[in-house]
Enzyme design. Sequence first.
Site, PDB file in Angstrom:
ATOM      1  N   GLU A   5      49.045  36.370 -35.489  1.00 44.05           N
ATOM      2  CA  GLU A   5      48.971  37.661 -36.177  1.00 44.05           C
ATOM      3  C   GLU A   5      50.216  37.957 -37.006  1.00 44.05           C
ATOM      4  OE1 GLU A   5      46.573  37.898 -32.378  1.00 44.05           O
ATOM      5  OE2 GLU A   5      48.613  37.313 -32.886  1.00 44.05           O
ATOM      6  N   ASP A  48      60.474  26.950 -74.175  1.00 39.88           N
ATOM      7  CA  ASP A  48      60.678  27.319 -75.565  1.00 39.88           C
ATOM      8  C   ASP A  48      62.116  26.955 -75.935  1.00 39.88           C
ATOM      9  OD1 ASP A  48      60.128  28.466 -78.030  1.00 39.88           O
ATOM     10  OD2 ASP A  48      60.851  30.433 -77.410  1.00 39.88           O
ATOM     11  N   ASP A 101      54.260  33.348 -76.702  1.00 40.99           N
ATOM     12  CA  ASP A 101      54.366  32.609 -75.443  1.00 40.99           C
ATOM     13  C   ASP A 101      53.496  33.189 -74.325  1.00 40.99           C
ATOM     14  OD1 ASP A 101      56.375  30.774 -76.347  1.00 40.99           O
ATOM     15  OD2 ASP A 101      57.821  32.407 -76.223  1.00 40.99           O
ATOM     16  N   ASN A 118      52.299  30.038 -29.608  1.00 41.56           N
ATOM     17  CA  ASN A 118      50.864  30.156 -29.345  1.00 41.56           C
ATOM     18  C   ASN A 118      50.444  29.368 -28.111  1.00 41.56           C
ATOM     19  OD1 ASN A 118      50.538  31.781 -31.530  1.00 41.56           O
ATOM     20  ND2 ASN A 118      49.214  30.405 -32.691  1.00 41.56           N
ATOM     21  N   GLU A 145      51.079  31.105 -24.880  1.00 40.46           N
ATOM     22  CA  GLU A 145      50.159  32.237 -24.833  1.00 40.46           C
ATOM     23  C   GLU A 145      48.749  31.786 -24.471  1.00 40.46           C
ATOM     24  OE1 GLU A 145      52.498  34.741 -28.373  1.00 40.46           O
ATOM     25  OE2 GLU A 145      50.525  33.875 -28.737  1.00 40.46           O
TER      26      GLU A 145
END
Length: 894
Positions: A288, A330, A624, A686, A689
């Site tokens: 998350e 340029d 441009d 993770n 968890e």
Amino acid sequence: MRIQRLSVEDALRSLRSDPQGLSSTEALRRLEEYGLNLVQEIRGRSLAFRFLAQFTHFFALILWVAAALAFVAERNQPGGGMATLGYAILGVILVNGAFSFWQEYRAERAIAALRRMLPQHAKALRDGKLTDIPAVQLVPGDVLLLEEGDVVPADCRLIDGAGIRVNAAALTGESVALSRVAAPSDNDDLIRAANVLLAGTSLVGGQGRALAFATGMHTEFGKIAGLTQTVQEPPTPLQLEIGRLSRLVAIISTALGVVFFAIGQALGLPFWANLTFAIGIIVANVPEGLLPTVTLALAAGAQRMARRNALVRHLPSVEALGAVTVICTDKTGTLTTNRMTVRRLYLSGRFLDDGREIARAMPEASPERRLFEAARLCHDLKTVQRDGRTQVVGDPMEAALVESAALVVPDVDDGGRLDEIPFDADRKRLAVVQRTSTGAVLYVKGALETVLPLCRQVVQGTGTTVLTRELREQIGAAQGTMAHSGLRVLAFAYRPVAEPYERDALESDLILSGLVGLEDPPRPEVPDAIRRCREAGIKVIMITGDHPSTAVAIGREIGLLGSAEPLVYRGEELRRVSNTQLQLALDAPEIVFARVDPDQKMRIVQVLKRKGAIVAATGDGVNDAPALRQADVGIAMGLTGTEVAREAADIVLADDNFASIVNAVEEGRTVFANIRKFLTYILTSNVPELIPYLAFVLLRIPLALTIVQILAVDLGTDLLPALALGAERPDPQVMRQPPRLRTRRLLDAGLLTRAYLFLGLLEGAAAMTTFFFVLTRGGWSYGQQLAPDDPLYLQATTATLSAIIVAQIANVFLCRSETRSTFRLGILTNPLILGGILGEVLLILAIVYLPAGHRVFGTAPIPAAAWLVAAACAVGMFGLEEVRKAVLRRRTPA
């Protein structure tokens, strides 16, 4: 027939107009037919739609689904903390979407910028009278009066005028003022026809009348506007990678959830309890905190770029710039200063790079002095008061001559101008008669081919000598040498004038003073920037509207071109080749494009992208803008660039310095590396968890970590250290490595293996070890059930959470490099990491020991012994990772 090929009479007749302009009635009728002289905005996505898009991309959809699942689980099993998780995920979506929208919001202001560039009023002949009308009411057939300093309000065919020169750099890219005459032109290119004045250009000299033949979106200006609006911005490499990561996360999370739901069903778990834990597994695998971390890391990268004079308008372009393989640049205002300066003199048969050398030893009456006097006096510049300031209006080249000559002869004998024969395209010279203390003097300035035939003598040292054929050839050769170096060469001549004089015979029997070579010089930092680009494996291609010889000369001066015969493509040649031929031509190691139109510059960018290149395009003019939009990264000049270019770009250079692009590339490459660092850091957590849910289902033990505690890690303690990783300094070798391949993934097998199967498993082992230590220390035995509010259970889950945090403290140092030792990097080299760890420690202590933390996260105070176990596991994890890095370095030495 094209209007530039017609005579003045035929041009007027073709538009049913006459030299006295239109009648008011006819102008009103045409206004209804052709519309206002405005650049119309093509309808695009609404502001609301763009806002909603921030909440509906794939990763956001994954979070929406995760939040919905959390609310479903809460409804069927209240009190498990799933509702809190759902609301937290919604908060992440909303805050990140709003922040991203604010950062990326740039409604199509290029159109407003285009409108601002066009004048608000125009002087037109209506009913035979000169009338000041709003520029938006101009129609084809209007006859306009234009004079020095005016901005041209529509595309016009010149009817008559004297000494007209225009600054068309914003449309053509040419750095010098261009002459314009009323005679028919045989040039089919409207932009370069010598009798056409284009909307958006400005007069730097002369005055005259012009016939408007195109207004609004039908002007060349409007066509560029339409092209700019219709170009779709391509997704950046980071956006593509986030999309790929989103799909991968969705597949992995859903697959794990389904698999373990099936296992739970097979083991006979109650349906709703099993569904809740399946949802927990899915949510545990969804990082998350990834979206806000990526967004904030990009914002931090943008701030670092800003400190290095690169202002970021579009956040994903921060990382995209680091992936660039080709820079299409340029020339005027990007590689050069966009300011004409005197570069070289040819005086008394010798070249001088500094006129002051000879001025120091120059007698007051020396003929050599006449060259500098002519530069001071022979010009069409005017001084005006604007906004309380004195400004010089006129040709920038003449301004450069006056400025340089003033350094050599600060005091000039100027008794006032008696007469003037203005510059025009046929004569290619300007003549003025000046009163001096010794009498009237004629000064002439112009192209050598028109001045030299009028001369009988030439300045040589302290006197003059007859211009022999041999001397004429030497002077012609000198002019060729200067022109070959990319200089714009002007010849200066003079003669005393006896009053009264015959004006028709003024320009005869002249004395040639010498030659002056001017250029728009390269920025001093550019050669080193070009070298760094070459070291970094980035190809630089010059694309300019200027003359090929000028482009090649500048290219050689800055080190862009080193070969004897680089490939030079003109605009007319580009029109004749197919995309396949152009694609093959772009393989040339050195290539320059000159006399290029806006659509051609965009085409070059498109073909480069078709070759697989990641393209950055730089520019400063209106011409441009389409290419800037088409490129992966558009870079505009902040000081000299037009508002149109800045609004079309992703990045704006605050100092107009090409070298700042290289610095920004370095930051961009660092951003990609840093995102991989904090991605490793986030994904590692993770695993610990996820393991408690697997152990709960497979081993029938108490759940070692609750949903709300997962939230404390993902959106709480992990966030600050992850952001600190996003602020890692650039690796000293980052600009000596080639650009990463398009196939190089942000999330590849190596990162996943390291995060999930090594660091993650070590953290999972540390978390479960600490969990079982607290349980067994409290008298728990296998098979014993514990109530959610049991003090021992609260302590055990708190210990698991604390162990993950302690392991992540060690992990943040390990993730600073995939191969280099933490001890070589230094503990104190990134102070933000120390600040992030301090914030992490204070947060976990508040969660563990404060009553508010107990209520929100379901925690309880843990004994010191639990901290020691967690710390010992973290030290073990640190040591094992250092061993892995050492083995990897031994196998793949730097």
